[in-house]
Design an enzyme around this catalytic site. Structure first.
Site, PDB file in Angstrom:
ATOM      1  N   GLY A  12     -71.687  30.765 -22.291  1.00  0.00           N
ATOM      2  CA  GLY A  12     -71.452  29.780 -21.227  1.00  0.00           C
ATOM      3  C   GLY A  12     -71.386  28.341 -21.676  1.00  0.00           C
ATOM      4  N   SER A  13     -71.072  28.121 -22.959  1.00  0.00           N
ATOM      5  CA  SER A  13     -71.033  26.719 -23.414  1.00  0.00           C
ATOM      6  C   SER A  13     -69.891  25.954 -22.740  1.00  0.00           C
ATOM      7  CB  SER A  13     -70.939  26.630 -24.936  1.00  0.00           C
ATOM      8  OG  SER A  13     -69.691  27.075 -25.394  1.00  0.00           O
ATOM      9  N   ASN A  14     -68.794  26.636 -22.432  1.00  0.00           N
ATOM     10  CA  ASN A  14     -67.706  25.950 -21.711  1.00  0.00           C
ATOM     11  C   ASN A  14     -68.126  25.593 -20.290  1.00  0.00           C
ATOM     12  OD1 ASN A  14     -64.895  25.643 -23.067  1.00  0.00           O
ATOM     13  ND2 ASN A  14     -65.720  27.562 -23.855  1.00  0.00           N
ATOM     14  N   ASN A 101     -57.774  30.844 -16.791  1.00  0.00           N
ATOM     15  CA  ASN A 101     -58.523  31.374 -17.935  1.00  0.00           C
ATOM     16  C   ASN A 101     -58.235  30.497 -19.143  1.00  0.00           C
ATOM     17  OD1 ASN A 101     -59.994  33.322 -19.535  1.00  0.00           O
ATOM     18  ND2 ASN A 101     -58.018  34.068 -20.284  1.00  0.00           N
ATOM     19  N   HIS A 103     -57.915  30.847 -23.257  1.00  0.00           N
ATOM     20  CA  HIS A 103     -57.845  31.822 -24.349  1.00  0.00           C
ATOM     21  C   HIS A 103     -57.859  31.053 -25.676  1.00  0.00           C
ATOM     22  CE1 HIS A 103     -57.014  35.699 -26.104  1.00  0.00           C
ATOM     23  NE2 HIS A 103     -56.218  35.070 -26.949  1.00  0.00           N
ATOM     24  N   GLU A 173     -61.257  23.298 -26.760  1.00  0.00           N
ATOM     25  CA  GLU A 173     -61.661  23.813 -25.437  1.00  0.00           C
ATOM     26  C   GLU A 173     -62.501  22.783 -24.696  1.00  0.00           C
ATOM     27  OE1 GLU A 173     -61.843  28.583 -26.245  1.00  0.00           O
ATOM     28  OE2 GLU A 173     -63.712  27.490 -26.264  1.00  0.00           O
TER      29      GLU A 173
HETATM   30  C1  GRF Z   1     -64.310  30.661 -25.567  1.00  0.00           C
HETATM   31  O1  GRF Z   1     -63.932  30.585 -26.899  1.00  0.00           O
HETATM   32  C2  GRF Z   1     -63.117  30.973 -24.674  1.00  0.00           C
HETATM   33  O2  GRF Z   1     -61.923  30.546 -25.199  1.00  0.00           O
HETATM   34  C3  GRF Z   1     -63.107  32.454 -24.627  1.00  0.00           C
HETATM   35  O3  GRF Z   1     -64.463  32.833 -24.681  1.00  0.00           O
HETATM   36  C4  GRF Z   1     -65.232  31.824 -25.314  1.00  0.00           C
HETATM   37  C5  GRF Z   1     -66.373  31.494 -24.406  1.00  0.00           C
HETATM   38  O4  GRF Z   1     -67.357  30.757 -25.043  1.00  0.00           O
HETATM   39  N1  GRF Z   1     -62.336  32.927 -23.507  1.00  0.00           N
HETATM   40  P1  GRF Z   1     -68.569  30.194 -24.210  1.00  0.00           P
HETATM   41  O5  GRF Z   1     -69.258  31.377 -23.548  1.00  0.00           O
HETATM   42  O6  GRF Z   1     -68.045  29.227 -23.214  1.00  0.00           O
HETATM   43  O7  GRF Z   1     -69.464  29.541 -25.218  1.00  0.00           O
END
Ligand code: GRF
Length: 192
Positions: A12-14, A101, A103, A173
């Site tokens: 969940g870092s994003n 999404n 990717h 990202e």
């Molecule tokens: C990211 O690299 C995203 O591109 C992919 O899954 C990863 C998720 O990373 N779909 P995080 O859980 O947000 O750290």
């Protein structure tokens, strides 16, 4: 107030990065997170960030209760951030062009079932690609095939490990995903 519903299966870092981005800009958003894994890192993150997180298993995602949960929340945008299951079709039909999404590669290369996380970066390294990147796209019925919103690449010539590639991709990202989300939520805001 705009509402974002995240789907995540991992750390969940994003998700955290997106929340921080809007917080820094003093934009208040109503968030909820759905996770399909019982022990993903995102639970601790959500607890710390005080964001509601709800677990639905793959089977539960076929139920009416799942559909109702989403319809009741009525999100402006559904954001898949490291969600590893195929997204339920009935929700795609209900929220056309509202599900996105990210990717970690330049689709259509390195997409499809099984192509996630380090699998992608290892394949990119093995194929000696000179660049890789990110693709942010709408979600349709097929893995990684929806309309592309944004792609950004990065040079990886001379890079010798998949971990280093992952780092470069994560940097893209963290920079671009919140910006795209902001543009989708506030299309009339020219400052974005
Ligand atoms: C990211 O690299 C995203 O591109 C992919 O899954 C990863 C998720 O990373 N779909 P995080 O859980 O947000 O750290």
């Amino acid at each position: 107030m705009k509402k974002i519903l995240f789907f995540a299966s991992g750390s969940g870092s994003n998700v955290e990065n997106i929340i921080n981005y809007f917080q820094k800009k003093s934009i208040t958003i109503d968030y909820k997170v759905i996770c399909n894994k019982a022990e993903a890192g995102i639970y601790d993150r959500c607890e710390r960030l005080e964001i509601p997180i709800h677990h639905f298993s793959k089977q539960e995602m076929e139920t009416l209760a799942f559909e109702q949960y989403i319809v009741d929340f009525a999100p402006d945008l559904i954001v898949l951030a490291g969600f590893l299951l195929k997204f339920p079709e009935k929700i795609i039909k209900k929220f056309p062009e509202k599900i996105i999404n990210i990717h970690p590669a330049l689709l259509p290369k390195y997409g499809g079932k099984g192509m996630y996380g380090m699998h992608v970066h290892r394949a990119v390294l093995e194929n000696k690609e000179s660049k890789t990147g990110i693709t942010i796209h709408f979600v349709n019925e097929n893995y990684d095939e929806g309309k592309i919103i944004l792609q950004k690449d990065t040079n990886i010539e001379g890079i010798l490990s998949a971990e280093e590639i992952a780092q470069k991709v994560h940097a893209l990202e963290y920079h671009y995903f919140p910006i795209v989300i902001e543009q989708l939520l506030f299309p009339d805001n020219s400052n974005v």
